[in-house]
Design a protein around this motif. Structure first.
Motif, short mmCIF file in Angstrom:
data_model
loop_
_atom_site.label_atom_id
_atom_site.label_comp_id
_atom_site.label_asym_id
_atom_site.label_seq_id
_atom_site.Cartn_x
_atom_site.Cartn_y
_atom_site.Cartn_z
N THR A 52 0.84 -1.20 0.00
CA THR A 52 0.00 0.00 0.00
C THR A 52 0.87 1.25 0.00
O THR A 52 2.06 1.20 0.36
N ASN A 53 0.29 2.36 -0.39
CA ASN A 53 1.00 3.64 -0.44
C ASN A 53 1.28 4.10 0.99
O ASN A 53 0.36 4.30 1.78
N ALA A 54 2.55 4.31 1.30
CA ALA A 54 2.92 4.68 2.66
C ALA A 54 2.46 6.08 3.03
O ALA A 54 2.32 6.40 4.22
N ARG A 55 2.21 6.94 2.07
CA ARG A 55 1.82 8.32 2.35
C ARG A 55 0.31 8.50 2.36
O ARG A 55 -0.17 9.63 2.49
N ARG A 56 -0.45 7.42 2.23
CA ARG A 56 -1.90 7.55 2.21
C ARG A 56 -2.39 8.04 3.57
O ARG A 56 -2.01 7.52 4.62
N GLY A 57 -3.26 9.08 3.52
CA GLY A 57 -3.81 9.65 4.74
C GLY A 57 -2.95 10.75 5.36
O GLY A 57 -3.35 11.37 6.34
N GLN A 58 -1.76 11.01 4.81
CA GLN A 58 -0.89 12.06 5.32
C GLN A 58 -1.04 13.32 4.49
O GLN A 58 -1.45 13.26 3.34
N PRO A 59 -0.71 14.47 5.06
CA PRO A 59 -0.80 15.72 4.30
C PRO A 59 0.10 15.69 3.09
O PRO A 59 1.19 15.12 3.12
N GLY A 60 -0.35 16.34 2.01
CA GLY A 60 0.43 16.40 0.79
C GLY A 60 1.68 17.24 0.96
O GLY A 60 1.75 18.14 1.81
N THR A 61 2.67 16.97 0.14
CA THR A 61 3.94 17.70 0.25
C THR A 61 3.80 19.15 -0.19
O THR A 61 4.60 20.01 0.22
N HIS A 62 2.81 19.46 -1.03
CA HIS A 62 2.61 20.83 -1.51
C HIS A 62 1.44 21.51 -0.78
O HIS A 62 0.93 22.53 -1.26
N ARG A 63 1.04 20.98 0.33
CA ARG A 63 -0.08 21.53 1.08
C ARG A 63 0.28 22.89 1.67
O ARG A 63 1.37 23.08 2.21
N ILE A 64 -0.62 23.85 1.53
CA ILE A 64 -0.39 25.20 2.05
C ILE A 64 -0.53 25.18 3.57
O ILE A 64 -1.43 24.54 4.13
N ASP A 65 0.35 25.92 4.22
CA ASP A 65 0.37 25.95 5.68
C ASP A 65 -0.97 26.45 6.25
O ASP A 65 -1.59 27.35 5.68
N ASP A 66 -1.40 25.86 7.37
CA ASP A 66 -2.68 26.23 7.97
C ASP A 66 -2.71 27.71 8.38
O ASP A 66 -3.75 28.36 8.29
N ALA A 67 -1.59 28.24 8.84
CA ALA A 67 -1.55 29.64 9.25
C ALA A 67 -1.79 30.57 8.06
O ALA A 67 -2.53 31.56 8.15
N LEU A 68 -1.19 30.25 6.91
CA LEU A 68 -1.41 31.04 5.70
C LEU A 68 -2.85 30.89 5.22
O LEU A 68 -3.46 31.86 4.75
N HIS A 69 -3.39 29.70 5.34
CA HIS A 69 -4.79 29.46 4.98
C HIS A 69 -5.71 30.38 5.78
O HIS A 69 -6.58 31.06 5.22
N CYS A 70 -5.52 30.43 7.09
CA CYS A 70 -6.34 31.29 7.95
C CYS A 70 -6.13 32.77 7.64
O CYS A 70 -7.08 33.56 7.65
N GLN A 71 -4.88 33.15 7.35
CA GLN A 71 -4.58 34.55 7.02
C GLN A 71 -5.31 34.98 5.76
O GLN A 71 -5.88 36.08 5.69
N ILE A 72 -5.31 34.12 4.74
CA ILE A 72 -5.98 34.45 3.48
C ILE A 72 -7.48 34.60 3.68
O ILE A 72 -8.09 35.57 3.20
N LEU A 73 -8.09 33.68 4.42
CA LEU A 73 -9.54 33.78 4.66
C LEU A 73 -9.89 35.02 5.46
O LEU A 73 -10.92 35.65 5.24
N THR A 74 -9.01 35.39 6.41
CA THR A 74 -9.26 36.60 7.19
C THR A 74 -9.20 37.84 6.31
O THR A 74 -10.03 38.75 6.42
N LEU A 75 -8.22 37.89 5.41
CA LEU A 75 -8.12 39.02 4.47
C LEU A 75 -9.35 39.10 3.58
O LEU A 75 -9.86 40.20 3.29
N LEU A 76 -9.85 37.97 3.14
CA LEU A 76 -11.03 37.97 2.28
C LEU A 76 -12.25 38.48 3.03
O LEU A 76 -13.05 39.25 2.49
N ARG A 77 -12.42 38.06 4.29
CA ARG A 77 -13.59 38.50 5.06
C ARG A 77 -13.53 39.99 5.37
O ARG A 77 -14.55 40.67 5.40
N GLU A 78 -12.34 40.52 5.61
CA GLU A 78 -12.21 41.91 6.04
C GLU A 78 -12.17 42.90 4.87
O GLU A 78 -12.63 44.04 5.01
N ASN A 79 -11.62 42.47 3.71
CA ASN A 79 -11.38 43.43 2.63
C ASN A 79 -12.04 43.10 1.30
O ASN A 79 -12.22 44.00 0.47
#
Length: 237
Positions: A52-79
């Protein structure tokens, strides 16, 4: 295990049991012999789980950081409330130096309720307009550009005057373009033949409606001023 991994299992077992050559297994699985050897080693160490694929169920290598994700959504809500994903991506790159793909931002905005896909939107409900009661009370006017003479003459525009109460064609005029002068000439001919209507019903063409938003409420076009002098209302759909 996926179907692909389940298909590999009996082939790898056959190679380990020496019922199948590694070269033939590589051909069946569309792999190289070295890859088949790795699968054999993993099967010997961990059994079927090793395939089986050893990386199944793990975050992707190109996944955007959660902190940046929250920052982007905050900017969208405010501006950028009401912005679509494409325009929002441009503003994030231009004003904040944040680069993110349109499709990624679209998925985030949909999940967060900041954007509703067109397929999920409720259709607009328009109140039906009742037809007028009397012939000649309201006249619908419009222009239609078409090859009316089927190549025997240049393409032109047909100005059409339709009675709202009966749907009857009241007046027609061929002209080169949908201009204020041609509408004035057609209107004069209509009035000479049928008399003044209470109102004309048209689209938002520049002949009928001022294009500049800042002067739209108070400004009038040449055709609009002519109708105003004749005490004929102009209704833009």
């Amino acid at each position: 295990m996926s179907n692909k991994e389940l298909h590999r299992l009996p082939v790898i077992q056959a190679v380990i049991e020496k019922r199948l050559r590694r070269r033939d297994a590589a051909s069946q699985l569309d792999l190289t012999e070295r890859q088949v050897q790795r699968l054999m080693n993993r099967y010997r160490e961990s059994g079927a789980v090793g395939l089986t694929n050893a990386r199944r169920g793990q975050p992707g290598t190109h996944r955007i950081d959660d902190a940046l994700h929250c920052q982007i959504l905050t900017l969208l809500r405010e501006n950028y409330v009401g912005f679509g994903p494409t325009l929002a991506v441009e503003k994030l790159q231009e004003r904040h130096g944040i680069a993110v793909s349109v499709e990624t931002l679209r998925c985030w905005m949909i999940a967060d309720g900041l954007w509703i896909p067109h397929a999920r939107r409720q259709p607009r409900i328009y109140q039906p307009r009742q037809r007028r009661d009397c012939l000649g009370e309201l006249i619908q006017i419009d222009g239609s550009h078409h090859d009316w003479f089927e190549g025997r003459a240049p393409k032109c525009c047909l100005l059409v005057y339709i009675d709202d109460a009966t749907g009857r064609l009241m007046h027609l005029r061929f002209c080169q373009s949908e201009s204020a002068f041609d509408y004035m000439m057609a209107t004069r001919n209509y009035i000479d033949k049928h008399g003044k209507p209470v109102a004309f019903y048209s689209d938002k063409h520049a002949v009928f409606r001022v294009s500049q938003a800042e002067t739209r409420r108070t400004g009038m076009t040449q055709f609009g001023r002519a109708l105003h002098d004749l005490n004929i209302d102009l209704i833009c759909a």
